[in-house]
Each structure stands twice: as C-alpha cells, then as structure tokens.
Scaffold this motif. Structure first.
Motif, PDB file in Angstrom:
ATOM      1  N   UNK A   1       0.815  -1.213   0.000  1.00 54.89           N
ATOM      2  CA  UNK A   1       0.000   0.000   0.000  1.00 54.89           C
ATOM      3  C   UNK A   1       0.847   1.259   0.000  1.00 54.89           C
ATOM      4  N   UNK A   2       0.435   2.257  -0.778  1.00 50.17           N
ATOM      5  CA  UNK A   2       1.243   3.457  -0.932  1.00 50.17           C
ATOM      6  C   UNK A   2       1.194   4.419   0.239  1.00 50.17           C
ATOM      7  N   UNK A   3       0.118   4.360   1.058  1.00 50.17           N
ATOM      8  CA  UNK A   3      -0.023   5.315   2.144  1.00 50.17           C
ATOM      9  C   UNK A   3       1.119   5.267   3.136  1.00 50.17           C
ATOM     10  N   UNK A   4       1.632   4.056   3.406  1.00 50.47           N
ATOM     11  CA  UNK A   4       2.717   3.903   4.371  1.00 50.47           C
ATOM     12  C   UNK A   4       4.006   4.543   3.877  1.00 50.47           C
ATOM     13  N   UNK A   5       4.126   4.747   2.575  1.00 45.90           N
ATOM     14  CA  UNK A   5       5.332   5.349   2.007  1.00 45.90           C
ATOM     15  C   UNK A   5       5.093   6.793   1.580  1.00 45.90           C
ATOM     16  N   UNK A   6       3.941   7.069   0.974  1.00 44.64           N
ATOM     17  CA  UNK A   6       3.676   8.385   0.407  1.00 44.64           C
ATOM     18  C   UNK A   6       3.466   9.452   1.483  1.00 44.64           C
ATOM     19  N   UNK A   7       2.670   9.134   2.490  1.00 47.04           N
ATOM     20  CA  UNK A   7       2.359  10.133   3.509  1.00 47.04           C
ATOM     21  C   UNK A   7       3.606  10.647   4.229  1.00 47.04           C
ATOM     22  N   UNK A   8       4.480   9.759   4.757  1.00 46.29           N
ATOM     23  CA  UNK A   8       5.689  10.298   5.407  1.00 46.29           C
ATOM     24  C   UNK A   8       6.615  11.011   4.430  1.00 46.29           C
ATOM     25  N   UNK A   9       6.683  10.535   3.167  1.00 43.13           N
ATOM     26  CA  UNK A   9       7.542  11.201   2.185  1.00 43.13           C
ATOM     27  C   UNK A   9       7.114  12.649   1.989  1.00 43.13           C
ATOM     28  N   UNK A  10       5.813  12.896   1.869  1.00 39.89           N
ATOM     29  CA  UNK A  10       5.312  14.252   1.669  1.00 39.89           C
ATOM     30  C   UNK A  10       5.461  15.106   2.927  1.00 39.89           C
ATOM     31  N   UNK A  11       5.308  14.471   4.098  1.00 41.53           N
ATOM     32  CA  UNK A  11       5.496  15.224   5.349  1.00 41.53           C
ATOM     33  C   UNK A  11       6.939  15.697   5.462  1.00 41.53           C
ATOM     34  N   UNK A  12       7.890  14.821   5.151  1.00 36.10           N
ATOM     35  CA  UNK A  12       9.301  15.196   5.257  1.00 36.10           C
ATOM     36  C   UNK A  12       9.705  16.199   4.174  1.00 36.10           C
ATOM     37  N   UNK A  13       8.989  16.186   3.046  1.00 38.82           N
ATOM     38  CA  UNK A  13       9.248  17.204   2.022  1.00 38.82           C
ATOM     39  C   UNK A  13       8.738  18.577   2.455  1.00 38.82           C
ATOM     40  N   UNK A  14       7.806  18.594   3.405  1.00 40.33           N
ATOM     41  CA  UNK A  14       7.266  19.856   3.896  1.00 40.33           C
ATOM     42  C   UNK A  14       6.389  20.562   2.885  1.00 40.33           C
ATOM     43  N   UNK A  15       5.570  19.791   2.151  1.00 35.96           N
ATOM     44  CA  UNK A  15       4.780  20.384   1.064  1.00 35.96           C
ATOM     45  C   UNK A  15       3.415  20.893   1.530  1.00 35.96           C
ATOM     46  N   UNK A  16       3.082  20.716   2.794  1.00 31.84           N
ATOM     47  CA  UNK A  16       1.784  21.190   3.270  1.00 31.84           C
ATOM     48  C   UNK A  16       1.502  20.684   4.665  1.00 31.84           C
ATOM     49  N   UNK A  17       0.343  21.070   5.196  1.00 23.26           N
ATOM     50  CA  UNK A  17      -0.068  20.586   6.501  1.00 23.26           C
ATOM     51  C   UNK A  17      -0.337  19.083   6.439  1.00 23.26           C
TER      52      UNK A  17
END
Length: 329
Positions: free
Chosen positions: A29-45
């Motif tokens: 599942x992509x959520x386990x990888x995508x969500x933290x990746x975007x959080x660490x990129x700092x692209x939004x809340x």
C-alpha cells in the motif's frame, strides 16, 4: 492553471513517481510510504497531505481492483464483510479526531504521532506477513481454499480497525488488513488475498478521503502532481517487478518504515532526550537504520533455519509471497 503548478509541483510529482514504482514492484500500500515522504518534504499541513494521499489512492487502487474483478480473483463475500466494518469507521475516524482536538498545532502533532505509530505497526505487520507465509509454505498448513468459511465477527472487527487507522493516518489498508486476512484465512490463495484486499480498499479509502475532504478541504496543487506521478510509477513498477530482486526491496521497506515512524514521533513532540536535541534524534534514526540493515538479514536467516529452510536463498521473499503451501505427506 498556474495556481495549480506550485513551487513544489515537481517535488511532489517525483515523490509520487518513486513511491508508485515501489508500490508497483512490491504490491505494498502506498499510504505507508507516500504520507511520510510528503510530510518530510514539507509540502503542506499533515491534514492536507493525508487527504490528498487518500484521494490519490482511491484513484489508482480503483484500476487495480477492476483488473482483479475482471480476473475473478476477489472473494466478494469476504470483501463485503470487511467493507461493512471499515467504511463506517474510515468515515468516522477523521471526525472523531477533529472533534477531540481544536488547536491546529495540537492536531498536526497528534496526526504525526498517529502516523508514526501506524508506520511502526505497518513495518511489524509486514514482517509478520512474511513470517506467516514462510511457516505456511514450509509446514504445509493453510491448505489452499479459495472460498473459506467466513468468520463474521473477527472479519468485521478487522475491517473496523483498518478503517479507523486509514481514516486518521491513510496508513494500513494494504499492510495491516492483509496480515489479518492471512491469520484468519491462511488457505486463501495469494491472488485471492490481493484481489480481496484491493476490492475492499477502494470504498475504504474513498470513505476516508470524502470524510477528510469534508473537514479539511482538498488541495488540488497537492493532488494533481501526486496522481500524475503515482499512476505511471505504479505501472512502471509492475513491469519492472520480474526483473528486480524483491528480497532487497522488501527488506528495505521494513527499514524505511521503521526509520520514518521513529522520525515522525520525534517531529510530533516525543523527545526522549529532552527538548532541542535534534542532532541526537537524527543520529538515533540513522543508528536504527544501520542496525536494522545488518540485523534484519541475520534474524530472518535464523528464523528460516528454525523452520528447516536454508538461511539464505530459495524460497526467496517473493516466492514466499506467491507460493502455495506444500502438502504434508
């Protein structure tokens, strides 16, 4: 159109592409990888990231579910019971968190904390999934049974737990529920397992996405590059899968999930060394990764030997995921 192409458009697109490739390679599942990746990129809340990730997942999981439906692989009754538990909880979860926490900063930290624990949970359940497959393949337990007797109450409860987890964190539809199905229905063939999980995942992530959109809205400048990157990435990963060493990738996923979960707990305000110890916390995450890099293969080899298999070699991790159990004679 220019409003949708933000300064971070290509960063999100590349993240979506890379995660999509890994999802296509492993089926995870992509959520386990995508969500933290975007959080660490700092692209939004965090709320915006979770909402965009769930919406994107509803799009690309639909294609996989349709493919499995046409091939006749899902167990429809089993998927229906999972949906009965997961969809209401996926819709309720975001409202529950939003109702309990008013302050936006507290909400951000709470979500990061929840996602951090969810990632650690996903890493452990993913490792458990491989271990269960190894035990079943080697011992001959879990005779193939495409239409097992449905255990109603446990199945609905699994759906409820998975729905709540996905609704709040976007993590868990492909990892936690898959492991629970393996434990409840060890004889379910791999293709049925994947097809059933995908079939129940579509209404699950859709309900979670709609609930989060109703509360937080949808940021199109996050969603569009995410979809543009993840959809072709998933297709590319699926085509590359037969040519890539699955064992290395899957071992790497467990390590990345563990490191990401730990780092998110630190970002959420969990400071075991005290405040303003960012360097020490970063070193801790790096040490965890290095230790696991060397320790995971040794532990896995020891477990294989305990189950009568060679420490390394066949059956490989990929073969354990798809090989039916051997019959005892």
């Amino acid at each position: 159109m220019s409003e949708l192409i933000s300064d971070q458009f290509f960063s999100i697109l590349i993240a979506g592409l890379l995660v999509g490739i890994v999802v296509g390679l492993t089926g995870m599942g992509g959520g386990a990888l995508m969500t933290p990746a975007l959080i660490f990129l700092g692209v939004g809340h965090t709320t915006a990231i979770v909402t965009a990730d769930l919406t994107a997942a509803a799009i690309y999981k639909s294609g996989g579910a349709i493919t499995h439906w046409r091939q006749g692989s899902p167990n429809v009754r089993l998927a229906a019971y999972l949906i009965a538990g997961s969809v209401p909880m996926a819709f309720l979860g975001p409202w529950l968190i939003n109702g309990l926490i008013d302050d936006p900063t507290d909400l951000e930290n709470t979500l990061k904390m929840c996602i951090g624990f969810a990632l650690l949970f996903a890493a452990s359940t993913y490792a458990l999934r491989l271990f269960i497959n190894m035990r079943n393949v080697n011992s001959g337990t879990g005779e193939p049974d495409a239409n097992p007797h449905i255990r109603l109450v446990p199945t609905v409860l699994v759906g409820m737990l998975g729905g709540l987890l996905v609704g709040v964190t976007s993590v868990g539809s492909g990892s936690v529920i898959m492991v629970a199905l393996l434990m409840l229905y060890p004889g379910l063939p791999a293709v049925k397992l994947v097809g059933t999980d995908l079939m129940q995942a579509v209404p699950l992530v859709l309900a979670a996405a709609l609930s989060n959109i109703a509360i937080h809205g949808l940021e199109w400048d996050l969603l569009i590059p995410l979809v543009i990157g993840s959809v072709p990435g998933t297709i590319l990963g699926s085509r590359l899968a037969p040519r890539v060493a699955q064992s290395i990738i899957r071992r790497g996923i467990v390590i990345v999930l563990t490191m990401s979960g730990t780092a998110l707990l630190f970002k959420a305000g969990f400071h075991p060394y005290g405040e303003d110890k960012d360097t020490l916390e970063a070193i801790t995450v790096a040490v965890i990764g290095l230790v696991m890099l060397f320790l995971v293969p040794l532990v896995w080899g020891a477990l294989r030997k305990q189950n009568g298999l060679p420490a390394f070699g066949a059956p490989t991790v990929a073969e354990l995921e798809r090989t039916p159990p051997r019959r005892k004679v």
